[in-house]
Design a protein around this motif. Structure first.
Motif, mmCIF file in Angstrom:
data_model
loop_
_atom_site.group_PDB
_atom_site.id
_atom_site.type_symbol
_atom_site.label_atom_id
_atom_site.label_comp_id
_atom_site.label_asym_id
_atom_site.label_seq_id
_atom_site.Cartn_x
_atom_site.Cartn_y
_atom_site.Cartn_z
ATOM 1 N N THR A 1 -0.868 6.820 17.565
ATOM 2 C CA THR A 1 -1.419 5.452 17.366
ATOM 3 C C THR A 1 -2.977 5.435 16.955
ATOM 4 O OG1 THR A 1 0.454 4.628 18.721
ATOM 5 C CG2 THR A 1 -1.215 2.923 18.135
ATOM 6 N N SER A 2 -3.664 5.951 18.080
ATOM 7 C CA SER A 2 -5.019 5.841 17.941
ATOM 8 C C SER A 2 -5.449 6.606 16.789
ATOM 9 C CB SER A 2 -5.612 6.639 19.223
ATOM 10 O OG SER A 2 -6.639 7.217 19.169
ATOM 11 N N VAL A 3 -4.818 8.033 16.450
ATOM 12 C CA VAL A 3 -5.340 8.486 15.113
ATOM 13 C C VAL A 3 -5.006 7.655 14.004
ATOM 14 C CG1 VAL A 3 -5.146 10.673 13.754
ATOM 15 C CG2 VAL A 3 -5.198 10.749 16.173
ATOM 16 N N ALA A 4 -3.843 7.167 13.971
ATOM 17 C CA ALA A 4 -3.431 6.437 13.046
ATOM 18 C C ALA A 4 -4.360 5.162 12.499
ATOM 19 C CB ALA A 4 -1.905 5.950 13.084
ATOM 20 N N MET A 5 -4.791 4.521 13.788
ATOM 21 C CA MET A 5 -5.729 3.333 13.871
ATOM 22 C C MET A 5 -7.143 3.856 13.128
ATOM 23 S SD MET A 5 -4.711 0.755 14.674
ATOM 24 C CE MET A 5 -2.990 1.258 13.895
ATOM 25 N N GLU B 1 -4.105 -1.728 25.806
ATOM 26 C CA GLU B 1 -3.554 -1.297 24.733
ATOM 27 C C GLU B 1 -4.050 -0.956 23.501
ATOM 28 O OE1 GLU B 1 1.145 -0.578 23.795
ATOM 29 O OE2 GLU B 1 0.512 -2.361 24.692
ATOM 30 N N ILE B 2 -4.578 -2.147 23.050
ATOM 31 C CA ILE B 2 -5.467 -2.347 21.745
ATOM 32 C C ILE B 2 -6.725 -1.557 22.042
ATOM 33 C CG2 ILE B 2 -6.636 -3.688 19.908
ATOM 34 C CD1 ILE B 2 -4.302 -5.963 21.036
ATOM 35 N N ALA B 3 -7.719 -1.785 23.024
ATOM 36 C CA ALA B 3 -8.835 -1.093 23.039
ATOM 37 C C ALA B 3 -8.685 0.398 23.208
ATOM 38 C CB ALA B 3 -9.461 -1.574 24.451
ATOM 39 N N ASP B 4 -7.640 0.899 23.844
ATOM 40 C CA ASP B 4 -7.261 2.301 23.893
ATOM 41 C C ASP B 4 -7.142 2.850 22.232
ATOM 42 O OD1 ASP B 4 -7.566 2.549 26.536
ATOM 43 O OD2 ASP B 4 -5.391 2.581 27.058
ATOM 44 N N ALA B 5 -6.314 2.163 21.729
ATOM 45 C CA ALA B 5 -5.914 2.488 20.238
ATOM 46 C C ALA B 5 -7.155 2.628 19.353
ATOM 47 C CB ALA B 5 -4.855 1.633 19.695
ATOM 48 N N ALA C 1 0.835 -1.386 -0.064
ATOM 49 C CA ALA C 1 -0.021 -0.021 0.013
ATOM 50 C C ALA C 1 0.964 1.083 0.114
ATOM 51 C CB ALA C 1 -0.837 0.057 1.295
ATOM 52 N N ASP C 2 0.319 2.286 -0.823
ATOM 53 C CA ASP C 2 1.074 3.408 -0.919
ATOM 54 C C ASP C 2 0.541 4.226 0.258
ATOM 55 O OD1 ASP C 2 2.187 5.971 -1.057
ATOM 56 O OD2 ASP C 2 1.417 6.369 -2.842
ATOM 57 N N VAL C 3 1.156 4.211 1.387
ATOM 58 C CA VAL C 3 0.688 5.037 2.745
ATOM 59 C C VAL C 3 0.954 6.436 3.023
ATOM 60 C CG1 VAL C 3 0.361 2.726 3.867
ATOM 61 C CG2 VAL C 3 2.294 4.195 4.380
ATOM 62 N N ASP C 4 1.464 7.007 1.966
ATOM 63 C CA ASP C 4 2.037 8.356 2.171
ATOM 64 C C ASP C 4 0.920 9.469 2.537
ATOM 65 O OD1 ASP C 4 4.825 7.765 2.329
ATOM 66 O OD2 ASP C 4 5.325 8.859 0.482
ATOM 67 N N ASP C 5 -0.155 9.300 1.692
ATOM 68 C CA ASP C 5 -1.277 9.960 1.821
ATOM 69 C C ASP C 5 -1.897 10.018 3.159
ATOM 70 O OD1 ASP C 5 -1.339 11.576 -0.430
ATOM 71 O OD2 ASP C 5 -2.332 9.836 -1.622
ATOM 72 N N CYS C 6 -2.129 8.589 3.573
ATOM 73 C CA CYS C 6 -2.636 8.442 4.822
ATOM 74 C C CYS C 6 -1.854 8.838 5.925
ATOM 75 C CB CYS C 6 -2.822 6.689 5.209
ATOM 76 S SG CYS C 6 -4.193 5.752 4.526
ATOM 77 N N LEU C 7 -0.528 8.743 6.092
ATOM 78 C CA LEU C 7 0.561 9.088 6.909
ATOM 79 C C LEU C 7 0.309 10.662 6.954
ATOM 80 C CD1 LEU C 7 2.842 8.239 8.634
ATOM 81 C CD2 LEU C 7 4.181 8.721 6.878
ATOM 82 N N HIS C 8 0.176 11.440 5.854
ATOM 83 C CA HIS C 8 -0.020 12.985 5.788
ATOM 84 C C HIS C 8 -1.353 13.117 6.503
ATOM 85 C CE1 HIS C 8 0.281 17.013 4.156
ATOM 86 N NE2 HIS C 8 -1.060 16.993 4.476
ATOM 87 N N ASP C 9 -2.399 12.453 6.372
ATOM 88 C CA ASP C 9 -3.596 12.782 6.907
ATOM 89 C C ASP C 9 -3.632 12.707 8.441
ATOM 90 O OD1 ASP C 9 -4.541 13.659 4.532
ATOM 91 O OD2 ASP C 9 -5.743 11.499 4.235
ATOM 92 N N VAL C 10 -2.867 11.473 8.836
ATOM 93 C CA VAL C 10 -2.711 11.237 10.185
ATOM 94 C C VAL C 10 -1.865 12.526 10.939
ATOM 95 C CG1 VAL C 10 -1.509 9.789 11.965
ATOM 96 C CG2 VAL C 10 -2.609 8.678 9.979
ATOM 97 N N PHE C 11 -0.960 12.737 10.532
ATOM 98 C CA PHE C 11 -0.007 13.830 11.004
ATOM 99 C C PHE C 11 -0.762 15.120 11.098
ATOM 100 C CE2 PHE C 11 3.823 12.313 12.947
ATOM 101 C CZ PHE C 11 3.800 10.918 12.588
ATOM 102 N N GLU C 12 -1.689 15.392 9.940
ATOM 103 C CA GLU C 12 -2.478 16.557 9.965
ATOM 104 C C GLU C 12 -3.535 16.682 11.173
ATOM 105 O OE1 GLU C 12 -2.623 19.675 7.985
ATOM 106 O OE2 GLU C 12 -0.713 19.092 7.845
ATOM 107 N N ALA C 13 -4.018 15.482 11.329
ATOM 108 C CA ALA C 13 -5.079 15.282 12.250
ATOM 109 C C ALA C 13 -4.412 15.523 13.571
ATOM 110 C CB ALA C 13 -5.662 13.978 12.209
#
Lengths: 224, 409
Positions: free
Chosen positions: A104-108, A177-181, A73-85
């Motif tokens: 982690t939670s935003v990324a999830m 930890e998973i439940a939190d994320a 997967a090309d995750v660069d767009d997702c990664l960008h969105d995560v860090f913007e959020a």
């Protein structure tokens, strides 16, 4: 990080002019700041903080996104969105020391919505064309083919179950930890993992590609 | 087979295939840190099996989807060619683009617009000299190619001269910045205002001046046509351009006007290419033997930032062997490991990291070195040892989770 001339040509002048500013970021005292200090700097719109946030957490987050969305997967767009959020919502973070968990939670959430989006588009007959990730070339062909087959099985998982399953068996995280994320209760998480396990066992058993592969042997050979 | 295929083995395979620290591209960092908005580079395509599924969806859904797929955010640029003396493109003409950018064809220039996009165009200079003026826009994607040489442009003004038969390319940058790629160098050359780049493909040589007459041109004033073709380079005849003569002229003019900036200063300005050009001019071997520590360090950094891994390795090696007891020399040990790791030479990387840790067990990069060794090491006993050592540096590092997992086994 080695970049080809073609990369540099694509990113062009604004990026190159930015690099000269990044050069001094590593010498910034904020670079060795704690997460709490970094959060304060982000809240105060310190321009360096954004770069440091990226350098500190983007590699880990990218890895997490690729592990959930698949190795190709090309995750660069997702990664960008995560860090913007993260950047936009940093003010809502009550415990600044929990920055890592927050990311982690935003990324999830982003990963789950991306899985949903991909499922929708697959169902509609549209699919995103992801150019192959150059880093994926590191892998051996057989392991890569195997991994593709496994992620083919994971594609049938409900998105949240898929995320919980990866966090449990790939990241080795505990229930809490998973439940939190994932923003769910421990009971729901437990149910999701059990559901994932069941789907995995069934899917792996039915997959023609996986039935041809000796995963155990492959891992042994790689270790040797 | 399914009995062998446990979720734990699956987890192990994924961890091996997708590393815990997966460094994003430089462009991704730039998009977040500098631009703040996601550009969508996503490309959509229909899969082979879409048609029968569409049939099930009904006319309304089809219509909505088609609008979604077909909709384009912006139109491509348009342009018109204005002949200034009515004698065709071989004589002086101007291409005026819909975003306000323009290209003047001077003397016997011949050029064509290969394609246009919403934020730019690709021009091919077949021969002669053109004056390019691109309206500043951070999203611009303008390129000019002359033979095998490519110039990437955003808001800027420059003159390009291409002698197709002599294979000589000369670019004088009046304003802004451009990137030039040529077959002579593995990385692009970044040029800033006032610089002049000459590339001779026949003699395989290239020279970049530190500043010359073009720097004196008022940057905010659009050049008159005559000035762009003559005032900045009165003696420039295509047949007369040689890299040697332009390099000499550049060094003379730079030497007469301003003292040469130090490599450290150039590095801080982001002028990596100029640092590397000077290193090469001085001679890499000579620099390895005789450069001062601060220059050697700046040169090594410039090579790393410019992506010239081989040169970076050479310079870091020199730094490390000549100044082993200094902080810069020890940092070079770590960076040699980093360079080796990026080239997938893990055995060498491991050696360098170990050497760094023996030199400076509490150094600035010690935690990172231990963390990286932890990721590379397969031996469980050694992993435990490294995990313990890593956590001694703190509990919140990038490799803390991995270290804790190792200790929990």
């Amino acid at each position: 990080m080695v970049h080809s001339p073609a990369d540099q040509l694509l990113v062009s002048y604004p990026m190159l002019s930015a690099i000269k500013r990044w050069g001094s970021v590593e010498r910034d005292p904020l670079y060795s700041a704690t997460d709490a200090e970094l959060v304060s700097a982000l809240s105060a719109s310190n321009p360096r903080a954004k770069a440091i946030l990226w350098d500190r957490y983007a590699p880990r987050t990218k890895s997490l996104l690729r592990r959930i969305l698949g190795p190709d997967a090309d995750v660069d767009d997702c990664l960008h969105d995560v860090f913007e959020a993260v950047f936009v919502r940093i003010g809502t973070l009550r415990d600044p020391e929990a920055l890592r968990h927050f990311i982690t939670s935003v990324a999830m959430r982003k990963a789950i919505s991306e899985v949903r989006r991909k499922r929708r588009f697959r169902w509609l007959g549209l699919e995103k064309h992801d150019p192959p990730d150059p880093t994926s070339l590191e892998s051996t062909t057989s392991a890569r083919a195997l991994l593709r087959a496994i992620y083919g099985v994971l594609d049938s998982f409900p998105p949240r179950v898929r995320a919980a399953f990866i966090l449990r068996y790939v990241e080795g995280q505990g229930l809490t930890e998973i439940a939190d994320a994932l923003g769910t209760s421990a009971t729901t998480t437990k149910r999701d993992i059990a559901h994932g396990l069941e789907l995995f066992t069934t899917g792996a058993g039915q997959s023609a590609e996986l039935s041809r592969v000796d995963l155990d042997g492959l891992l042994r050979r790689r270790r040797a | 087979m399914s009995s062998k295929f446990t979720p734990d083995l699956f987890g192990q395979l994924v961890r091996e295939e997708i590393p815990e620290q997966d460094v994003p591209s430089l462009e991704a960092r730039y998009r977040f840190v500098e631009k703040g908005r996601a550009d969508s580079h996503r490309q959509w395509r229909f899969s082979h099996s879409w048609s029968w599924r569409f049939g099930l969806m009904g006319a309304a859904a089809v219509a909505a989807l088609m609008v979604f797929v077909i909709a384009q955010p912006a139109d491509d640029l348009t342009f018109q060619v204005i002949q200034q003396d009515g004698a065709g493109l071989h004589a002086q003409a101007v291409m005026e683009f819909s975003d306000g950018s323009s290209v003047q064809l001077l003397q016997e220039a011949r050029a064509r617009v290969e394609r246009t996009e919403p934020n730019g165009a690709h021009l091919v200079l077949q021969r002669g000299k053109i004056h390019v003026s691109v309206v500043p826009n951070p999203l611009s994607r303008w390129t000019v190619s002359a033979g095998p040489i490519q110039v990437a442009v955003t808001g800027t003004q420059f003159d390009v001269d291409w002698d197709e038969s002599g294979r000589v390319f000369v670019l004088e940058l009046i304003r802004g910045e451009v990137l030039v790629t040529s077959p002579l160098r593995p990385t692009a050359v970044r040029m800033t205002a006032g610089q002049k780049l000459s590339i001779d493909l026949h003699t395989q040589s290239q020279s970049l001046s530190a500043g010359g007459q073009a720097a004196a041109v008022a940057p905010d004033v659009r050049l008159p046509e005559a000035a762009s073709s003559t005032a900045t380079e009165p003696a420039l005849g295509l047949g007369e351009v040689t890299p040697q003569s332009s390099a000499q002229a550049a060094s003379q003019s730079a030497g007469a006007r301003v003292p040469a900036p130090t490599w450290k200063a150039l590095l801080v300005q982001g002028n990596f290419e100029l640092v590397l050009a000077e290193v090469r001019e001085r001679g890499v071997e000579r620099c390895l033997r005789g450069c001062e520590l601060i220059d050697l360090e700046a040169a090594a950094d410039a090579a790393r930032y410019a992506g010239e891994t081989g040169l970076a390795e050479q310079l870091l090696g020199g730094l490390n062997s000549r100044f082993p007891r200094t902080a810069a020399g020890q940092k070079a040990t770590f960076l040699l490991g980093d360079v080796a790791q990026r080239q997938q030479d893990l055995a060498a990387a491991e050696n360098w990291y170990r050497r760094y840790l023996s030199q400076s067990p509490q150094g600035s990069y010690a935690a990172e070195a231990v963390g990286r060794l932890l990721v590379m090491t397969r031996d469980p006993a050694r992993q435990r040892e490294l995990a313990e050592r890593y956590l001694e540096f703190g509990q919140k590092g990038a490799y803390s989770d991995r270290a804790r997992r190792v200790l929990a086994r």
